[in-house]
Design a protein around this motif. Structure first.
Motif, PDB file in Angstrom:
ATOM      1  N   ALA A 230       0.742  -1.152   0.075  1.00 56.33           N
ATOM      2  CA  ALA A 230       0.046  -0.122  -0.028  1.00 56.33           C
ATOM      3  C   ALA A 230       0.968   1.292  -0.069  1.00 56.33           C
ATOM      4  O   ALA A 230       0.387   2.364  -0.652  1.00 56.33           O
ATOM      5  N   ARG A 231       1.849   1.160   0.765  1.00 59.89           N
ATOM      6  CA  ARG A 231       2.881   2.205   0.838  1.00 59.89           C
ATOM      7  C   ARG A 231       3.602   2.704  -0.618  1.00 59.89           C
ATOM      8  O   ARG A 231       3.699   3.703  -0.935  1.00 59.89           O
ATOM      9  N   ALA A 232       3.918   1.707  -1.279  1.00 60.25           N
ATOM     10  CA  ALA A 232       4.207   1.787  -2.614  1.00 60.25           C
ATOM     11  C   ALA A 232       3.353   2.379  -3.650  1.00 60.25           C
ATOM     12  O   ALA A 232       3.580   2.582  -4.832  1.00 60.25           O
ATOM     13  N   THR A 233       2.019   2.451  -3.324  1.00 61.92           N
ATOM     14  CA  THR A 233       1.104   2.819  -4.458  1.00 61.92           C
ATOM     15  C   THR A 233       0.585   4.314  -4.047  1.00 61.92           C
ATOM     16  O   THR A 233       0.352   4.655  -2.938  1.00 61.92           O
ATOM     17  N   PRO A 234       0.528   5.027  -5.096  1.00 56.91           N
ATOM     18  CA  PRO A 234       0.048   6.472  -4.822  1.00 56.91           C
ATOM     19  C   PRO A 234      -1.272   6.522  -4.394  1.00 56.91           C
ATOM     20  O   PRO A 234      -2.159   5.488  -4.357  1.00 56.91           O
ATOM     21  N   PHE A 235      -1.680   7.710  -3.683  1.00 60.31           N
ATOM     22  CA  PHE A 235      -3.199   7.963  -3.501  1.00 60.31           C
ATOM     23  C   PHE A 235      -4.110   7.565  -4.412  1.00 60.31           C
ATOM     24  O   PHE A 235      -4.061   8.201  -5.592  1.00 60.31           O
ATOM     25  N   ASN A 236      -5.105   7.354  -4.252  1.00 64.51           N
ATOM     26  CA  ASN A 236      -6.446   7.167  -4.983  1.00 64.51           C
ATOM     27  C   ASN A 236      -6.055   6.258  -6.063  1.00 64.51           C
ATOM     28  O   ASN A 236      -6.746   6.297  -7.244  1.00 64.51           O
ATOM     29  N   GLU A 237      -5.131   5.164  -5.940  1.00 67.27           N
ATOM     30  CA  GLU A 237      -4.902   4.074  -6.969  1.00 67.27           C
ATOM     31  C   GLU A 237      -5.009   2.814  -6.479  1.00 67.27           C
ATOM     32  O   GLU A 237      -4.878   2.695  -5.265  1.00 67.27           O
ATOM     33  N   VAL A 238      -5.456   1.966  -7.306  1.00 73.73           N
ATOM     34  CA  VAL A 238      -5.781   0.532  -7.054  1.00 73.73           C
ATOM     35  C   VAL A 238      -4.344  -0.256  -7.320  1.00 73.73           C
ATOM     36  O   VAL A 238      -3.622  -0.051  -8.083  1.00 73.73           O
ATOM     37  N   PHE A 239      -4.286  -1.181  -6.149  1.00 74.35           N
ATOM     38  CA  PHE A 239      -3.155  -2.206  -6.266  1.00 74.35           C
ATOM     39  C   PHE A 239      -3.743  -3.422  -5.795  1.00 74.35           C
ATOM     40  O   PHE A 239      -4.809  -3.611  -5.401  1.00 74.35           O
ATOM     41  N   GLU A 240      -3.101  -4.501  -6.540  1.00 75.99           N
ATOM     42  CA  GLU A 240      -3.547  -6.008  -6.214  1.00 75.99           C
ATOM     43  C   GLU A 240      -2.400  -6.455  -5.212  1.00 75.99           C
ATOM     44  O   GLU A 240      -1.238  -6.493  -5.445  1.00 75.99           O
TER      45      GLU A 240
END
Length: 622
Positions: A230-240
């Motif tokens: 989650a920390r590696a993902t920018p705000f308001n973006e989806v990750f799996e």
């Protein structure tokens, strides 16, 4: 000075992750700002200032609304006499039993009574009501401590009778106790039932301990992996992650437009397609870490929950073994346990597993707080006092400032981990662990693994071995579970001769070896230093597999000599010796003693300890 109170400067001065949108955080931040400016002359935080400390005796008694003023004054004066000799937690329990369980209940069912001389029908009705109580959920349960309550009421009356000889005030209240000695006759039975329940809890929970430990480690790893993703993902973006899709969200209360990271270390996520609330993954990972740390520390040390929360960085000390040369001196790490329940300090040997857990805790605290462990004051919920600021190991920063874990927080962390295990008891209900269950399991595993009971008592901080034995779910039928000592038969054989070829006598264990303490003394070599305790068990010999002549003799495991109940002259005469030590025949003439290098024999040729075992079992070896 005016700029200090501007919102922007205040937001920068606060700790990371603190939001001013919450009324609670507003109150705490305002308190700290006013205290820093000198407006409030207090060294306590707002949470410590709002806590209730130790209350006066009269206030504690008045909380039970006693109607009789005379009885109320007697209770207050009696409790004031008892207060200096007990701790505050014990004192509150005494107030609850005397003023609440005893007198308030009598006034509720018999209004207007104002004397300590209680009629028989009134006290009989109170004893009947004492059998049960109603819990917070409204269920009626059995009061297991009813005998202890009655004995404290009896002590109340007997103390007044004794004080009446010295203080005239108590003379008018010195009346016979309505609680007799016979009312406590079932206390021994209640203690046995309590011990049986403790043993049953250990038997149910000890086999599931590896599952709990593995689950805590797995939940911790999964929480760390999800937080890193989650920390590696920018705000308001989806990750799996792990086959699921998450959306990293940013609450409006944490938005700071002047900073790219918005000034909040907390990571919020939400599962895509889910209608649930957003998840603060930082808090989830923090809970998983401290759950793992609590379980590992409890199972490796066996400390109480209160002692766990009192551990500090200063408690880690080193000890150099004195019986080694200076150039090869071995240094062992020790963990200092401060006085708590037993009011005694003790040292625990830090195992490699425990050292790894403590090192992980220290590294985490240093990484979060700029390379050092913060000084935090711990609130003692039993004594209702706040201690000095110390580098406590079990501290966390939930929202506003670092706080030491409370005993209630430790139980909540255990319950959350148990929910992930899915363990069930025999009745199909969720299996529950308490911090004290780890203490009993630690004692059981230690003694079962070969640690002497007296050393286990020192490690646990028990003053008597009886308390430690009540923790152990083993050694219930020790004299039946252990193998018997084989002893060759001497029937029909000359003194010192070879026993018969078709029979072997098996003697039961002596009475001195039927207890865990006696067995430990018999099987183990003496320990010079408790820190050098090793499992040096000598196995008992089993039944002989070879020819009868190769059967081990009883001298391989000699019994300690026992003093004869008679005098030395009579003992010598009984063995056929005179006062001078010479052997005598039946006609009274002296004869030369026969040398026997291995065992002492009587006039019949049997070993001296063979006479102690009258019950024999003949086992056929043919």
């Amino acid at each position: 000075m005016r700029n200090v109170y501007r919102l922007g400067h205040t937001r920068d001065a606060l700790a990371p992750g603190v939001s001013l949108a919450s009324p609670v955080n507003n109150s705490h931040s305002a308190w700290d700002l006013l205290r820093g400016a000198g407006v409030i002359q207090s060294r306590d935080t707002l949470k410590d200032a709002l806590r209730h400390g130790q209350r006066p005796t009269a206030e504690l008694v008045d909380s039970y609304n006693i109607q009789s003023t005379q009885i109320r004054n007697v209770l207050v004066r009696y409790l004031e006499e008892r207060r200096p000799g007990v701790d505050y937690g014990t004192f509150r329990g005494l107030v609850s039993e005397l003023a609440g369980v005893f007198w308030a209940d009598i006034e509720t069912h018999h209004p207007g009574i104002d004397t300590l001389r209680i009629p028989d029908d009134v006290i009989d009705g109170w004893k009947q009501r004492l059998m049960t109580y109603t819990d917070k959920s409204g269920q009626v349960r059995e009061r297991r401590s009813r005998i202890d309550v009655m004995m404290r009421i009896r002590g109340f009356y007997l103390d007044i009778q004794e004080w009446a000889h010295e203080d005239p005030y108590w003379a008018q209240w010195a009346v016979p106790s309505p609680i007799t000695r016979c009312d406590g006759a079932g206390n021994h039975k209640m203690i046995k039932q309590t011990t049986a329940r403790m043993h049953q809890r250990v038997r149910e929970r000890l086999p599931h301990l590896p599952v709990l430990v593995e689950t805590a480690e797995r939940v911790r790893r999964e929480a760390v992996a999800l937080l890193d993703a989650a920390r590696a993902t920018p705000f308001n973006e989806v990750f799996e992650h792990d086959g699921r899709r998450y959306l990293r969200v940013l609450p409006k209360v944490n938005q700071v437009r002047s900073r790219l990271d918005h000034g909040s270390p907390h990571v919020y996520i939400k599962e895509v397609g889910s209608t649930g609330r957003r998840i603060n993954q930082s808090v989830v990972e923090d809970d998983a870490f401290w759950s793992w740390a609590v379980i590992e520390t409890l199972r490796h040390t066996g400390v109480r929950a209160e002692e766990l929360t009192e551990l500090t960085h200063l408690a880690l000390v080193s000890y150099k073994l004195p019986d080694q040369p200076p150039e090869k001196g071995e240094v062992v790490p020790l963990l200092q346990i401060v006085p708590s329940k037993s009011n005694e300090e003790r040292l625990l040997l830090v195992s490699p597993e425990l050292a790894s857990v403590l090192a992980t805790i220290i590294k985490r605290l240093r990484d979060v707080n700029g390379g050092k462990i913060p000084l935090v004051a711990r609130y003692d919920s039993h004594e209702r006092v706040t201690g000095p600021q110390l580098p406590h190991l079990f501290q966390r920063r939930p929202y506003w400032q670092p706080q030491v874990l409370s005993e209630a927080a430790v139980k909540r962390l255990l319950d959350r981990t148990l929910e992930c295990t899915g363990l069930r008891d025999q009745a199909g209900e969720p299996l529950r662990y308490t911090p004290h269950d780890f203490r009993r399991m630690f004692a059981t595993e230690a003694v079962t693994g070969g640690l002497p009971v007296h050393i286990a008592a020192r490690i646990l901080g028990h003053k008597t071995l009886t308390t430690t034995q009540a923790y152990l779910a083993v050694f219930q039928r020790l004299d039946q579970d252990l193998p018997r000592l084989p002893r060759p038969s001497t029937r029909g054989a000359p003194p010192g001769g070879v026993p018969g070829a078709h029979s072997t006598e098996v003697a039961r264990l002596p009475a001195a070896l039927r207890t865990p303490q006696g067995l430990a003394r018999h099987l183990r070599a003496p320990l010079r230093n408790p820190l050098q305790a090793r499992a040096r068990l000598h196995p008992l010999p089993g039944p002989p597999d070879g020819p009868p002549s190769e059967a081990p003799s009883h001298r391989d495991h000699p019994e300690p000599p026992r003093p004869h109940p008679r005098g030395s002259c009579q003992r010598l005469a009984r063995r056929g010796r005179g006062p001078s030590g010479q052997l005598r025949r039946g006609d009274g003439q002296a004869q030369e003693p026969q040398e026997h290098p291995h065992r002492r024999t009587s006039s019949t040729g049997r070993p001296w300890h063979a006479r102690l075992h009258r019950r024999r079992i003949t086992v056929s070896t043919g």
